[in-house]
Design an enzyme around this catalytic site. Structure first.
Site, PDB file in Angstrom:
ATOM      1  N   ASP A   1       5.638  12.579  35.672  1.00  0.00           N
ATOM      2  CA  ASP A   1       4.703  11.515  35.309  1.00  0.00           C
ATOM      3  C   ASP A   1       5.282  10.132  35.577  1.00  0.00           C
ATOM      4  O   ASP A   1       4.568   9.127  35.508  1.00  0.00           O
ATOM      5  CB  ASP A   1       4.314  11.615  33.825  1.00  0.00           C
ATOM      6  CG  ASP A   1       2.983  12.318  33.623  1.00  0.00           C
ATOM      7  OD1 ASP A   1       2.367  12.734  34.614  1.00  0.00           O
ATOM      8  OD2 ASP A   1       2.561  12.456  32.465  1.00  0.00           O
TER       9      ASP A   1
ATOM     10  N   GLY B   1      -6.669  16.718  30.492  1.00  0.00           N
ATOM     11  CA  GLY B   1      -7.171  16.600  31.854  1.00  0.00           C
ATOM     12  C   GLY B   1      -6.506  15.510  32.657  1.00  0.00           C
ATOM     13  O   GLY B   1      -7.150  14.880  33.493  1.00  0.00           O
ATOM     14  N   GLY B   2      -5.191  15.270  32.438  1.00  0.00           N
ATOM     15  CA  GLY B   2      -4.498  14.273  33.233  1.00  0.00           C
ATOM     16  C   GLY B   2      -5.139  12.905  33.089  1.00  0.00           C
ATOM     17  O   GLY B   2      -5.590  12.509  32.010  1.00  0.00           O
TER      18      GLY B   2
ATOM     19  N   THR C   1      -2.543  20.118  29.398  1.00  0.00           N
ATOM     20  CA  THR C   1      -2.576  19.375  28.137  1.00  0.00           C
ATOM     21  C   THR C   1      -3.621  19.990  27.221  1.00  0.00           C
ATOM     22  O   THR C   1      -4.521  20.687  27.666  1.00  0.00           O
ATOM     23  CB  THR C   1      -2.912  17.896  28.425  1.00  0.00           C
ATOM     24  OG1 THR C   1      -1.940  17.360  29.330  1.00  0.00           O
ATOM     25  CG2 THR C   1      -2.947  17.047  27.176  1.00  0.00           C
TER      26      THR C   1
ATOM     27  N   ARG D   1       6.737  11.793  22.736  1.00  0.00           N
ATOM     28  CA  ARG D   1       6.724  11.976  24.185  1.00  0.00           C
ATOM     29  C   ARG D   1       8.101  12.434  24.655  1.00  0.00           C
ATOM     30  O   ARG D   1       9.135  12.012  24.126  1.00  0.00           O
ATOM     31  CB  ARG D   1       6.374  10.637  24.830  1.00  0.00           C
ATOM     32  CG  ARG D   1       6.297  10.609  26.347  1.00  0.00           C
ATOM     33  CD  ARG D   1       5.104  11.333  26.841  1.00  0.00           C
ATOM     34  NE  ARG D   1       4.775  10.959  28.227  1.00  0.00           N
ATOM     35  CZ  ARG D   1       4.102  11.731  29.052  1.00  0.00           C
ATOM     36  NH1 ARG D   1       3.686  12.932  28.653  1.00  0.00           N
ATOM     37  NH2 ARG D   1       3.806  11.326  30.275  1.00  0.00           N
TER      38      ARG D   1
ATOM     39  N   THR E   1       1.179  18.239  25.202  1.00  0.00           N
ATOM     40  CA  THR E   1       1.182  18.598  26.617  1.00  0.00           C
ATOM     41  C   THR E   1       2.507  19.179  27.070  1.00  0.00           C
ATOM     42  O   THR E   1       3.549  18.934  26.453  1.00  0.00           O
ATOM     43  CB  THR E   1       0.863  17.353  27.465  1.00  0.00           C
ATOM     44  OG1 THR E   1       0.726  17.725  28.838  1.00  0.00           O
ATOM     45  CG2 THR E   1       1.955  16.305  27.341  1.00  0.00           C
TER      46      THR E   1
END
Length: 595
Positions: free
Chosen positions: A436, A482-483, A396, A111, A414
């Protein structure tokens, strides 16, 4: 060009889908190890499922060359970064969930991370007020230190078979030789590309005129970067001229310049994390732990549903989908309150998955009525947390891979929003992952778990997931884009396979009822939209709207690997023999959010 030819051959070789399997057996105790003691036989070809046929072709090429599932996943990701730059690439990050044949399950956190100089009021304006999401996205401040390449390198070190450089060959050919723009890409650029810088726009609009669908795009800067990384390794992205070019791009951005330094890149590391697993009926479900919220939330949704006989109710039951919505609301509430980067905040993983706690949450769900209020629970020993909900957007992509030896990989990767921050360097798109984080750092006197901090990784909804049968063999590997809908998509897919006895393909294609809070959305153009009157009779207040969904899976069924890809997307699934899962595309509202 060979990758394009192979992609065409895969599509031309399409076969009929595998028939639905039998309904699952009744719940039973499970063995504790989450491993595959019996690898797939050598006669079972490897399988790749991803959101673009050219990327699938790249992964299949690597499998045919003797590569492992990890090798094929890396090649697929690199190719997706070329042909799907609005969604992923080396400018972003990823989560990996991997099952070694006859060995251990491991997960990798790649991440993106905030620069060390980032503070809790990173997304506040000069007037002392929080920036709106659209303003915060564009430019350098939203860019996190990219982790995707470090994740690939860590995965390759422990699971790769072919040389590192070989994995880059398909993507380099695509970037050099060119790839054709799809109608979906062209429409998405027109709708969502207003924030991109001129250098990025010029790749797809040379001379200022947008290229039409079917036009060929070449990206020589990206090809050159890929060639350097293939020869020099991942370190050259984080230290040296390419790292400095990235830092310069974000710190001199025309909008919202960043505080990122060369030291931020040089110190970035992908991290092994503990997976999160629970038994569900006669299966075992494993996913990514924090800073992903996806794995935990999927598991909470499923465990809260376990006391209901969903198989008897069936996929066409409004009651079954009402139960799914209620369980989703409870799990999302806990997710929003408690989950963040475990290196910076205490995340009560064990407490959230405690059977007694989940039973108490499930007891709030009625099959005949909708909850009047939804609130996070208080698992014993959990720290107090209060949230300020962030905005998440669907930039993503996800892929699932299995090889002949039985190694299985699910990766979700993503750049956060569509075209990320709108910035580019060396032909790649840079993420806007830091949006985010929750913008407001304090709420009702408590520090927010997902607040901005230097070096911290923002909470994510990404949820690559592996499902095991009662014998400990991998049954399904699935991921989605898709979030925040990712969580509901994965829970729906697992429910479809485990409870409704569907193939992975049919479980992915099944319409979604998305309910992260009060109310919800029944996916337009699907059977869920037709269910709204029956849901209303149960107290559900849902609207009908399109959802930007995109999932991919591989499953072990009938003695072989079978792929599934979302009919809402351009994705396919193909194996080493040229077999491609037949996917019937259904009409999609042109106003639906892009993938």
């Amino acid at each position: 060009m060979r990758a394009l030819v192979l992609a065409a051959a895969l599509l031309a070789a399409a076969c009929a889908p595998v028939a639905d399997r039998a309904a699952p057996v009744a719940p039973a105790p499970l063995p504790t190890p989450a491993v595959s003691p019996a690898p797939a036989p050598a006669s079972a070809p490897g399988m790749v499922s991803a959101a673009d046929p050219r990327a699938v072709a790249a992964g299949v090429e690597i499998l045919r060359a003797g590569g492992s599932a990890t090798d094929a996943a890396i090649a697929t990701m690199l190719a997706l970064g070329v042909v799907e730059p609005q969604s992923s690439g080396l400018g972003g990050g990823s989560f990996w969930v991997r099952q070694a044949a006859g060995g251990a399950l491991d997960t990798i956190d790649a991440r993106e991370a905030a620069p060390m100089a980032a503070g809790p009021r990173l997304f506040y304006g000069a007037d002392g007020r929080p920036l709106d999401h659209r303003t915060a996205v564009a430019g350098g401040t939203s860019v996190g230190v990219p982790g995707a390449l470090r994740g690939m390198a860590m995965a390759h070190a422990s699971g790769g078979k072919l040389p590192w450089a070989r994995l880059f060959a398909p993507a380099i050919r695509l970037a050099q030789g060119g790839w054709q723009l799809s109608p979906r890409f062209v429409a998405g650029l027109a709708r969502n590309g207003t924030h991109i810088v001129p250098e990025l726009r010029a790749i797809f609009s040379p001379g200022g005129t947008p290229l039409p669908a079917g036009a060929t795009v070449r990206n020589p800067a990206q090809a050159a970067l890929l060639e350097r990384l293939a020869q020099r390794g991942a370190d050259s992205f984080y230290v040296g001229p390419d790292a400095q070019a990235l830092v310069t791009a974000v710190t001199t951005a025309p909008r919202n310049p960043s505080s990122m330094t060369a030291g931020d890149l040089a110190s970035y590391a992908a991290k092994p994390r503990d997976p999160v697993c629970v038994p569900y009926r006669s299966f075992r479900i494993c996913g990514m732990g924090p800073p992903s919220s996806g794995g935990l939330t999927v598991l909470m949704i499923l465990k809260q549903l376990e006391r209901f006989d969903l198989a008897r109710l069936g996929r066409g039951s409004a009651t079954a989908w009402h139960l799914f919505a209620e369980s989703s609301r409870l799990a999302y509430a806990d997710r929003n309150l408690y989950i963040g980067d475990p290196d910076h905040v205490q995340v009560p993983v064990a407490e959230l998955l405690d059977p007694a706690y989940l039973a108490s949450r499930s007891a709030l769900i009625s099959p005949t009525a909708t909850m009047a209020t939804i609130a996070a629970g208080t698992p014993p020993g959990a720290p107090p947390r209060v949230r300020a909900a962030p905005a998440e957007t669907p930039g993503t992509t996800s892929l699932s891979v299995a090889d002949r030896a039985g190694n299985v990989v699910a990766v979700t990767t993503t750049i956060e929003g569509v075209f990320g921050s709108g910035l580019t360097v060396n032909g790649i798109v840079l993420n806007n992952e830091l949006t985010d984080f929750d913008t407001v750092p304090v709420k009702d006197g408590y520090l927010v778990a997902n607040r901005v901090e230097g070096g911290k990784r923002p909470r994510s909804s990404m949820a690559p997931t592996i499902v095991y049968d009662a014998d400990g063999r991998v049954r399904l590997a699935v991921g989605a884009a898709g979030g925040p809908t990712i969580i509901a998509q994965i829970a729906k897919a697992v429910m479809g396979v485990v409870d409704f006895g569907l193939t992975a393909q049919d479980a992915i294609a099944m319409g979604l009822l998305y309910a992260p809070g009060p109310g919800g959305v029944a996916e337009a153009g699907t059977e869920r939209a037709a269910m709204v009157p029956a849901l209303a009779a149960l107290g559900e207040r849902v609207t009908v709207a399109p959802l930007g969904l995109k999932a991919n899976a591989v499953e072990w069924v009938g003695g072989r690997w079978v792929g599934g890809a979302d009919p809402r997307s351009e994705g396919v699934a193909g194996d080493e023999t040229g077999f491609v899962t037949r996917i019937t595309r259904f009409a999609k509202d042109p106003n639906a959010p892009p993938e």
